[in-house]
Design a protein around this motif. Structure first.
Motif, PDB file in Angstrom:
ATOM      1  N   ARG A  37       0.961  -1.158  -0.097  1.00  0.00           N
ATOM      2  CA  ARG A  37       0.074   0.104   0.040  1.00  0.00           C
ATOM      3  C   ARG A  37       0.862   1.389   0.054  1.00  0.00           C
ATOM      4  O   ARG A  37       0.539   2.065  -0.614  1.00  0.00           O
ATOM      5  N   MET A  38       1.927   1.228   1.022  1.00  0.00           N
ATOM      6  CA  MET A  38       2.870   2.399   0.794  1.00  0.00           C
ATOM      7  C   MET A  38       3.434   2.478  -0.495  1.00  0.00           C
ATOM      8  O   MET A  38       3.635   3.803  -0.747  1.00  0.00           O
ATOM      9  N   ARG A  39       3.897   1.646  -1.197  1.00  0.00           N
ATOM     10  CA  ARG A  39       4.543   1.551  -2.416  1.00  0.00           C
ATOM     11  C   ARG A  39       3.567   2.201  -3.497  1.00  0.00           C
ATOM     12  O   ARG A  39       4.205   2.875  -4.171  1.00  0.00           O
ATOM     13  N   SER A  40       2.364   1.432  -3.255  1.00  0.00           N
ATOM     14  CA  SER A  40       1.598   2.218  -4.295  1.00  0.00           C
ATOM     15  C   SER A  40       1.308   3.732  -4.208  1.00  0.00           C
ATOM     16  O   SER A  40       1.059   4.583  -5.193  1.00  0.00           O
ATOM     17  N   PHE A  41       1.453   4.426  -2.960  1.00  0.00           N
ATOM     18  CA  PHE A  41       1.033   5.853  -2.713  1.00  0.00           C
ATOM     19  C   PHE A  41       2.243   6.531  -3.194  1.00  0.00           C
ATOM     20  O   PHE A  41       2.151   7.525  -3.920  1.00  0.00           O
ATOM     21  N   GLU A  42       3.388   6.012  -3.238  1.00  0.00           N
ATOM     22  CA  GLU A  42       4.632   6.552  -3.648  1.00  0.00           C
ATOM     23  C   GLU A  42       4.733   6.444  -5.190  1.00  0.00           C
ATOM     24  O   GLU A  42       4.888   7.498  -5.750  1.00  0.00           O
ATOM     25  N   ILE A  43       4.001   5.586  -5.845  1.00  0.00           N
ATOM     26  CA  ILE A  43       3.892   5.506  -7.404  1.00  0.00           C
ATOM     27  C   ILE A  43       2.894   6.687  -7.820  1.00  0.00           C
ATOM     28  O   ILE A  43       3.021   7.423  -8.881  1.00  0.00           O
ATOM     29  N   ILE A  44       1.718   6.642  -6.908  1.00  0.00           N
ATOM     30  CA  ILE A  44       0.467   7.818  -7.297  1.00  0.00           C
ATOM     31  C   ILE A  44       1.353   9.122  -7.097  1.00  0.00           C
ATOM     32  O   ILE A  44       1.085   9.879  -8.242  1.00  0.00           O
ATOM     33  N   MET A  45       2.072   9.435  -6.204  1.00  0.00           N
ATOM     34  CA  MET A  45       2.569  10.713  -5.990  1.00  0.00           C
ATOM     35  C   MET A  45       3.516  11.043  -7.016  1.00  0.00           C
ATOM     36  O   MET A  45       3.821  12.164  -7.579  1.00  0.00           O
ATOM     37  N   ASP A  46       4.127  10.027  -7.466  1.00  0.00           N
ATOM     38  CA  ASP A  46       4.945  10.305  -8.621  1.00  0.00           C
ATOM     39  C   ASP A  46       4.298  10.878 -10.071  1.00  0.00           C
ATOM     40  O   ASP A  46       5.048  11.454 -10.970  1.00  0.00           O
ATOM     41  N   SER A  47       3.153  10.450  -9.854  1.00  0.00           N
ATOM     42  CA  SER A  47       2.356  10.762 -11.205  1.00  0.00           C
ATOM     43  C   SER A  47       1.542  12.365 -11.005  1.00  0.00           C
ATOM     44  O   SER A  47       0.780  12.529 -11.815  1.00  0.00           O
ATOM     45  N   MET A  48       1.815  12.873  -9.788  1.00  0.00           N
ATOM     46  CA  MET A  48       1.048  14.045  -9.601  1.00  0.00           C
ATOM     47  C   MET A  48       1.967  15.076  -9.822  1.00  0.00           C
ATOM     48  O   MET A  48       3.359  15.070  -9.952  1.00  0.00           O
ATOM     49  N   THR A  49       1.275  16.400 -10.237  1.00  0.00           N
ATOM     50  CA  THR A  49       2.156  17.679 -10.476  1.00  0.00           C
ATOM     51  C   THR A  49       2.592  18.136  -9.229  1.00  0.00           C
ATOM     52  O   THR A  49       2.187  17.924  -8.257  1.00  0.00           O
ATOM     53  N   ASP A  50       3.511  19.091  -9.192  1.00  0.00           N
ATOM     54  CA  ASP A  50       4.045  20.014  -8.119  1.00  0.00           C
ATOM     55  C   ASP A  50       2.859  20.701  -7.561  1.00  0.00           C
ATOM     56  O   ASP A  50       2.908  20.639  -5.990  1.00  0.00           O
ATOM     57  N   LYS A  51       2.120  21.208  -7.962  1.00  0.00           N
ATOM     58  CA  LYS A  51       0.852  21.813  -7.562  1.00  0.00           C
ATOM     59  C   LYS A  51      -0.053  20.983  -6.681  1.00  0.00           C
ATOM     60  O   LYS A  51      -0.575  21.320  -5.635  1.00  0.00           O
ATOM     61  N   GLU A  52      -0.288  19.819  -7.453  1.00  0.00           N
ATOM     62  CA  GLU A  52      -1.084  18.812  -6.580  1.00  0.00           C
ATOM     63  C   GLU A  52      -0.551  18.350  -5.483  1.00  0.00           C
ATOM     64  O   GLU A  52      -1.151  18.086  -4.343  1.00  0.00           O
ATOM     65  N   LEU A  53       0.771  18.004  -5.458  1.00  0.00           N
ATOM     66  CA  LEU A  53       1.458  17.561  -4.113  1.00  0.00           C
ATOM     67  C   LEU A  53       1.631  18.550  -3.250  1.00  0.00           C
ATOM     68  O   LEU A  53       1.383  18.547  -1.934  1.00  0.00           O
ATOM     69  N   GLU A  54       1.589  19.772  -3.519  1.00  0.00           N
ATOM     70  CA  GLU A  54       1.613  20.970  -2.504  1.00  0.00           C
ATOM     71  C   GLU A  54       0.128  21.465  -2.066  1.00  0.00           C
ATOM     72  O   GLU A  54      -0.099  21.907  -0.747  1.00  0.00           O
ATOM     73  N   ASN A  55      -0.803  21.169  -2.893  1.00  0.00           N
ATOM     74  CA  ASN A  55      -2.298  21.491  -2.435  1.00  0.00           C
ATOM     75  C   ASN A  55      -3.227  20.307  -3.063  1.00  0.00           C
ATOM     76  O   ASN A  55      -3.832  20.319  -3.804  1.00  0.00           O
ATOM     77  N   PRO A  56      -3.150  19.360  -2.133  1.00  0.00           N
ATOM     78  CA  PRO A  56      -4.035  17.953  -2.485  1.00  0.00           C
ATOM     79  C   PRO A  56      -5.450  18.381  -2.560  1.00  0.00           C
ATOM     80  O   PRO A  56      -6.168  17.611  -3.352  1.00  0.00           O
ATOM     81  N   ARG A  57      -5.923  19.202  -1.557  1.00  0.00           N
ATOM     82  CA  ARG A  57      -7.486  19.649  -1.755  1.00  0.00           C
ATOM     83  C   ARG A  57      -7.653  20.167  -2.927  1.00  0.00           C
ATOM     84  O   ARG A  57      -8.980  20.089  -3.454  1.00  0.00           O
ATOM     85  N   SER A  58      -6.991  20.627  -4.035  1.00  0.00           N
ATOM     86  CA  SER A  58      -7.314  20.962  -5.284  1.00  0.00           C
ATOM     87  C   SER A  58      -7.365  19.747  -6.422  1.00  0.00           C
ATOM     88  O   SER A  58      -8.115  19.939  -7.398  1.00  0.00           O
TER      89      SER A  58
END
Length: 463
Positions: A371-392
């Motif tokens: 589960r933790m590994r899948s979370f890391e993979i998901i975050m690798d596919s996000m933009t910098d803006k999404e990582l800094e503001n997940p509510r968006s």
């Protein structure tokens, strides 16, 4: 962890007292028999088992439990105190200049232990050096050099020199600037005379401050003879028990400690240089009985946070001041990975190890790691803006991230929900900071707080 079966069995025995306010003689007899069976199955020496069980029986029948204490908690306290007495105090290892000689049979884990101990001393602000004198086992030099490189500590060995005593002598000269000298010696498959002669010669040259016997946790009853012979030859000041991440019984190593009238210095588990800890009897037995080990947990958290901060240019205190981002969550997950095997970390959490761990499915830890590994993979596919503001992140972004990461949309929602719970929990700690407040934070985390990791109160991505 090794001795898990013993811990599980002891906890199961004590659970039979749940709901009782007092214990009868029949209750105590049954509990003592269960404890005897558990210890014998774990390869603890018969005479030690009988002494221990006799003392537990006598105290359980004669001592009055404190007011408001249940029968189970009263007997648990007695078992805890008697087991702490069995394993004894921790070997004294002062943080000062010294030479340590490691002895043991081949395969006990001496070479790995030498690098692990050196790493441990380096984290205490000392400069250690490992001297490899094993000319018997092919690959010993290369293994030691590689492990010391990973530990980032000084190393001396000479693959072209076949005289281990000469290597030891020159090693001390070449590493004279080191504060700590750890001398790794050769082992054999059995206690042959030439092994004893060789280690006696090395000891006379290096004049160690303490000799530590390295024992594989799987040694069983054979540890007794091994410990006696090494003790008669060079004198044993302490024992290092290795391979505690296996399924071995471990009682033989405890017997060896008693046999040499010494104590336990370090515990080793896993293959990395960080998989080592100083033996603390109270914490060790506390974990065995499912009571956690707050001191060791706090130390690992602080070390992991510090290493992550140094490697990733991240300040953990930022989490305590402003908003908690997905980048912060990723840094925290990386820090968790540095704390050691997840099973060990769980055992250290008061209220989560022991009995609760017994009830989890066998693959629970593997599922959590996946589960933790899948979370890391998901975050690798996000933009910098999404990582800094997940509510968006809305439905359209979730679909895009799912395509990019190859993960289900539901798993992405799990990540966002986990982040939300962790963010809410962190707000409870804002203002506490780090350093001296870490233990207070750990204690507060025991109480829960909704979500994530049982007693962790949502602080970790366990689910």
């Amino acid at each position: 962890m090794v001795l898990d079966n013993l811990g599980s069995s002891l906890r199961g025995s004590l659970d039979k007292l749940s709901g009782k306010s007092r214990v009868s003689e029949d209750d105590v007899e049954e509990i003592v028999k269960e404890i005897q069976r558990s210890l014998l199955q774990a390869d603890v020496d018969v005479s030690l088992v009988m002494d221990l069980s006799s003392s537990i029986k006598e105290r359980a029948l004669e001592e009055e439990p404190p007011g408001g204490t249940t029968a189970r908690d009263h007997v648990l306290s007695i078992v805890y105190e008697e087991l702490v007495g069995l394993v004894g105090e921790s070997t004294e290892i002062p943080l000062e200049n010294q030479t340590i000689l490691l002895a043991g049979l081949q395969g006990s884990g001496k070479t790995t232990t030498s690098a692990k101990m050196a790493w441990w001393f380096s984290k205490k602000g000392l400069r250690p050096a490992v001297i490899q004198t094993d000319t018997f086992r092919p690959g010993a030099y290369d293994q030691a050099k590689e492990m010391c490189s990973r530990a980032e500590v000084d190393f001396y060995g000479d693959p072209d020199n076949e005289d281990p005593v000469d290597i030891a002598r020159k090693g001390l000269e070449e590493t004279a600037d080191a504060d700590i000298h750890i001398v790794d010696t050769a082992g054999r498959h059995a206690l042959e005379d030439d092994l004893i002669d060789e280690i006696e010669e090395i000891e006379s040259v290096v004049d160690p401050d303490r000799n530590l016997l390295v024992l594989d946790a799987a040694i069983g009853q054979g540890a007794k003879d091994q410990a006696q012979q090494f003790d008669e030859s060079i004198g044993i000041d302490g024992v290092v028990i290795t391979k505690l991440d296996g399924t071995a019984k471990g009682g033989g190593a405890l017997t060896a400690v008693n046999e040499t009238d010494s104590s336990i210095a370090f515990l080793g588990s896993g293959e990395t240089v960080q998989d080592v800890e100083r033996f603390e009897p109270n914490g060790f037995i506390s974990r065995l009985l499912g009571m956690g080990d707050l001191k060791q947990l706090t130390e690992r958290v602080e070390r992991a946070m510090s290493e992550t901060e140094e490697e990733e240019d991240w300040d953990p205190e930022d989490m305590m001041k402003g908003s908690f981002t997905l980048n912060d969550m990723r840094h925290q997950m990386n820090a968790m990975n540095k704390m050691g095997p997840l099973e060990q970390v769980m055992d250290m959490i008061p209220g989560f190890g022991g009995g609760i761990m017994d009830e989890l499915p066998d693959d629970a830890m593997d599922v959590t790691k996946d589960r933790m590994r899948s979370f890391e993979i998901i975050m690798d596919s996000m933009t910098d803006k999404e990582l800094e503001n997940p509510r968006s992140i809305g439905a359209s972004q979730i679909r895009r991230i799912a395509r990019g990461s190859g993960q289900d949309e539901e798993r992405i929602r799990e990540l966002l929900q986990q982040h939300k719970m962790m963010s809410q929990t962190l707000k409870q700690f804002q203002g506490m900071g780090q350093g001296g407040d870490m233990e207070r934070m750990m204690k507060k985390m025991q109480g829960g707080g909704g979500g994530g990791g049982g007693g962790m109160g949502g602080m970790g991505p366990f689910g």
